[in-house]
Design a protein around this motif. Structure first.
Motif, PDB file in Angstrom:
ATOM      1  N   GLY A 191      17.353 -15.898  -8.115  1.00 36.55           N
ATOM      2  CA  GLY A 191      17.706 -14.833  -7.184  1.00 36.55           C
ATOM      3  C   GLY A 191      18.844 -15.235  -6.264  1.00 36.55           C
ATOM      4  N   LEU A 192      18.807 -16.465  -5.763  1.00 33.78           N
ATOM      5  CA  LEU A 192      19.883 -16.963  -4.899  1.00 33.78           C
ATOM      6  C   LEU A 192      21.193 -17.095  -5.668  1.00 33.78           C
ATOM      7  CD1 LEU A 192      17.911 -19.636  -2.861  1.00 33.78           C
ATOM      8  CD2 LEU A 192      18.847 -17.484  -1.979  1.00 33.78           C
ATOM      9  N   ASP A 193      21.104 -17.500  -6.916  1.00 32.60           N
ATOM     10  CA  ASP A 193      22.301 -17.594  -7.752  1.00 32.60           C
ATOM     11  C   ASP A 193      22.953 -16.222  -7.905  1.00 32.60           C
ATOM     12  OD1 ASP A 193      24.063 -19.126  -9.597  1.00 32.60           O
ATOM     13  OD2 ASP A 193      23.236 -17.726 -11.073  1.00 32.60           O
ATOM     14  N   TYR A 194      22.114 -15.188  -8.075  1.00 32.86           N
ATOM     15  CA  TYR A 194      22.650 -13.828  -8.176  1.00 32.86           C
ATOM     16  C   TYR A 194      23.313 -13.412  -6.867  1.00 32.86           C
ATOM     17  CZ  TYR A 194      23.022  -8.798  -8.194  1.00 32.86           C
ATOM     18  OH  TYR A 194      23.518  -7.529  -8.077  1.00 32.86           O
ATOM     19  N   LEU A 195      22.646 -13.647  -5.740  1.00 29.78           N
ATOM     20  CA  LEU A 195      23.197 -13.248  -4.442  1.00 29.78           C
ATOM     21  C   LEU A 195      24.491 -14.003  -4.133  1.00 29.78           C
ATOM     22  CD1 LEU A 195      19.893 -12.940  -2.389  1.00 29.78           C
ATOM     23  CD2 LEU A 195      21.343 -11.078  -3.227  1.00 29.78           C
ATOM     24  N   LYS A 196      24.589 -15.235  -4.623  1.00 32.67           N
ATOM     25  CA  LYS A 196      25.838 -15.992  -4.486  1.00 32.67           C
ATOM     26  C   LYS A 196      26.971 -15.276  -5.225  1.00 32.67           C
ATOM     27  CE  LYS A 196      27.919 -20.483  -5.584  1.00 32.67           C
ATOM     28  NZ  LYS A 196      27.681 -21.845  -6.123  1.00 32.67           N
ATOM     29  N   ASP A 235      17.560 -19.826   5.200  1.00 28.50           N
ATOM     30  CA  ASP A 235      18.510 -20.949   5.237  1.00 28.50           C
ATOM     31  C   ASP A 235      19.130 -21.173   3.860  1.00 28.50           C
ATOM     32  OD1 ASP A 235      18.019 -21.351   7.903  1.00 28.50           O
ATOM     33  OD2 ASP A 235      16.681 -23.073   7.624  1.00 28.50           O
ATOM     34  N   ALA A 236      18.287 -21.110   2.824  1.00 31.27           N
ATOM     35  CA  ALA A 236      18.795 -21.298   1.458  1.00 31.27           C
ATOM     36  C   ALA A 236      19.757 -20.175   1.075  1.00 31.27           C
ATOM     37  CB  ALA A 236      17.625 -21.339   0.473  1.00 31.27           C
ATOM     38  N   TYR A 237      19.452 -18.956   1.516  1.00 36.36           N
ATOM     39  CA  TYR A 237      20.345 -17.827   1.270  1.00 36.36           C
ATOM     40  C   TYR A 237      21.705 -18.061   1.941  1.00 36.36           C
ATOM     41  CZ  TYR A 237      22.549 -13.364   2.329  1.00 36.36           C
ATOM     42  OH  TYR A 237      23.471 -12.349   2.504  1.00 36.36           O
ATOM     43  N   ALA A 285      27.447 -19.121   1.445  1.00 40.57           N
ATOM     44  CA  ALA A 285      28.542 -19.875   2.074  1.00 40.57           C
ATOM     45  C   ALA A 285      29.288 -20.739   1.083  1.00 40.57           C
ATOM     46  CB  ALA A 285      27.998 -20.730   3.206  1.00 40.57           C
ATOM     47  N   SER A 286      28.584 -21.135   0.009  1.00 38.97           N
ATOM     48  CA  SER A 286      29.183 -22.037  -0.965  1.00 38.97           C
ATOM     49  C   SER A 286      30.006 -21.298  -2.011  1.00 38.97           C
ATOM     50  CB  SER A 286      28.078 -22.847  -1.674  1.00 38.97           C
ATOM     51  OG  SER A 286      27.214 -21.982  -2.404  1.00 38.97           O
ATOM     52  N   ASN A 287      30.067 -19.980  -1.868  1.00 41.28           N
ATOM     53  CA  ASN A 287      30.824 -19.208  -2.863  1.00 41.28           C
ATOM     54  C   ASN A 287      32.330 -19.370  -2.636  1.00 41.28           C
ATOM     55  OD1 ASN A 287      31.917 -17.162  -4.537  1.00 41.28           O
ATOM     56  ND2 ASN A 287      29.948 -16.102  -4.475  1.00 41.28           N
TER      57      ASN A 287
END
Length: 343
Positions: A186-191, A334-336, A341-343
């Motif tokens: 899910g986080l990978d998608y939001l990234k 925090d993970a989100y 931010a790393s994108n």
């Protein structure tokens, strides 16, 4: 969500100068936005009816789902509110911080066990579901899948409310976790979605007008709020994108109501809670608020109720573990933040 705070400071200053009896003839509600939308609005109607029936004036403060709880927390040593209305997991957060007082409303026996806190700190008031909206004058059809939202045509044309700040934004994060089968996916998608995201937003409701004008093509929202907004925003339409498995899913995201701990007008707060859960008020939930009533003895037949059910047809409903969501919330937010931010 919407930020039309209707907090009459002048009225409060005037109340200070009035006799104690008059100052006690008020009740203050801190509420997540959504229920004061539309003309007429459900809150507007019910607050007027409550004042007419009891003589108690309603003072209304509106903010995002997290914002109203944050305000309560900051005021803990000098409590100003009597009633809280907000979405999960923020109502659970308020209860865990000792901001709510146990109270069994008169209608408690008409509300399903699943819609009531086991310790009595809050009950569901109106049922609701998170969704997305799109501008139907720009897009002829709704995006079919989450993958579609990654298309380059949506660059800077998508915006969603921020997880951890808004209830609907937090719901979007949870929905991504569910749709993609886990937090990492899910986080990978939001990234990836961040490439098209215009930027953070503490409020979901203000996004509707931007979609309606075409400044945004897509935003997140919730069913009750967006249906209530459609009359003033005719270009918006509701949709539920499918996940990688082809399924369209959603979960219940109720407006919960609770009595504030150490409330300055606790008895008036109890009266307002009872009033908003009364048979008369709940009968208007679908017709006016365009939400779903929580009382088991209310069976609406109005056109809005039929529309709600038609929209939800084919949507698979799942249930988050809200206690787990609350326990993991800071870590997940925090993970989100790190992911986008790393994108």
């Amino acid at each position: 969500m919407k930020t039309k705070s209707i907090f009459a400071l002048a009225g409060l200053l005037a109340a200070v100068a009035l006799p104690a009896m008059a100052a006690d003839n008020v009740v203050t509600i801190y509420s997540a936005d959504g229920l004061h939308d539309g003309t007429p609005s459900w809150y507007g109607n019910e607050f007027d009816a409550f004042t007419k029936a009891t003589g108690i004036k309603v003072q209304y403060v509106e903010a995002g789902s997290s914002g109203v709880v944050d305000r309560l927390s900051k005021e803990k040593s000098n409590t100003q509110a009597d009633v809280l209305v907000t979405l999960p997991p923020f109502v659970q957060k308020a209860a865990s911080e000792g901001l709510l007082e146990a109270y069994a409303p008169k209608a408690a026996d008409k509300i399903e066990v699943r819609d009531k806190d086991p310790k009595g700190f809050y009950v569901a008031m109106i049922n609701n579901y998170p969704n997305f909206i799109y501008n139907s004058s720009v897009l002829k059809t709704a995006p079919s899948t989450y993958q579609d939202l990654l298309d380059a045509k949506f660059k800077q044309k998508i915006q969603y409310s921020t997880p951890g700040q808004a209830g609907d934004g937090t719901a979007l994060m949870l929905q991504a976790f569910h749709a993609f089968g886990g937090k990492d996916a899910g986080l990978d998608y939001l990234k990836k979605l961040q490439v098209n995201n215009l930027g953070p937003s503490a409020s979901t409701g203000k996004l509707t007008a931007l979609v309606n004008k075409g400044e945004l093509y897509v935003a997140n929202g919730d069913l009750q709020m967006n249906l209530a907004q459609q009359a003033d925003n005719p270009n918006i339409k509701i949709f539920f994108p499918a996940g990688p498995d082809g399924k369209k899913t959603a979960f219940s995201l109720p407006y919960y109501i609770g009595l504030v701990s150490s409330a300055p007008h606790s008895e008036n707060g109890k009266k307002l809670i009872d009033f908003l859960l009364s048979e008369e008020a709940q009968k208007d939930v679908s017709a006016v608020a365009q939400g779903l009533p929580v009382r088991t003895d209310i069976h609406p037949t109005d056109e809005n109720f039929k529309k709600l059910h038609a929209i939800m047809e084919g949507i698979e409903i799942w249930t988050p573990d809200w206690n787990k969501v609350l326990a993991d919330l800071k870590q997940d937010v925090d993970a989100y933040g790190k992911a986008i931010a790393s994108n």
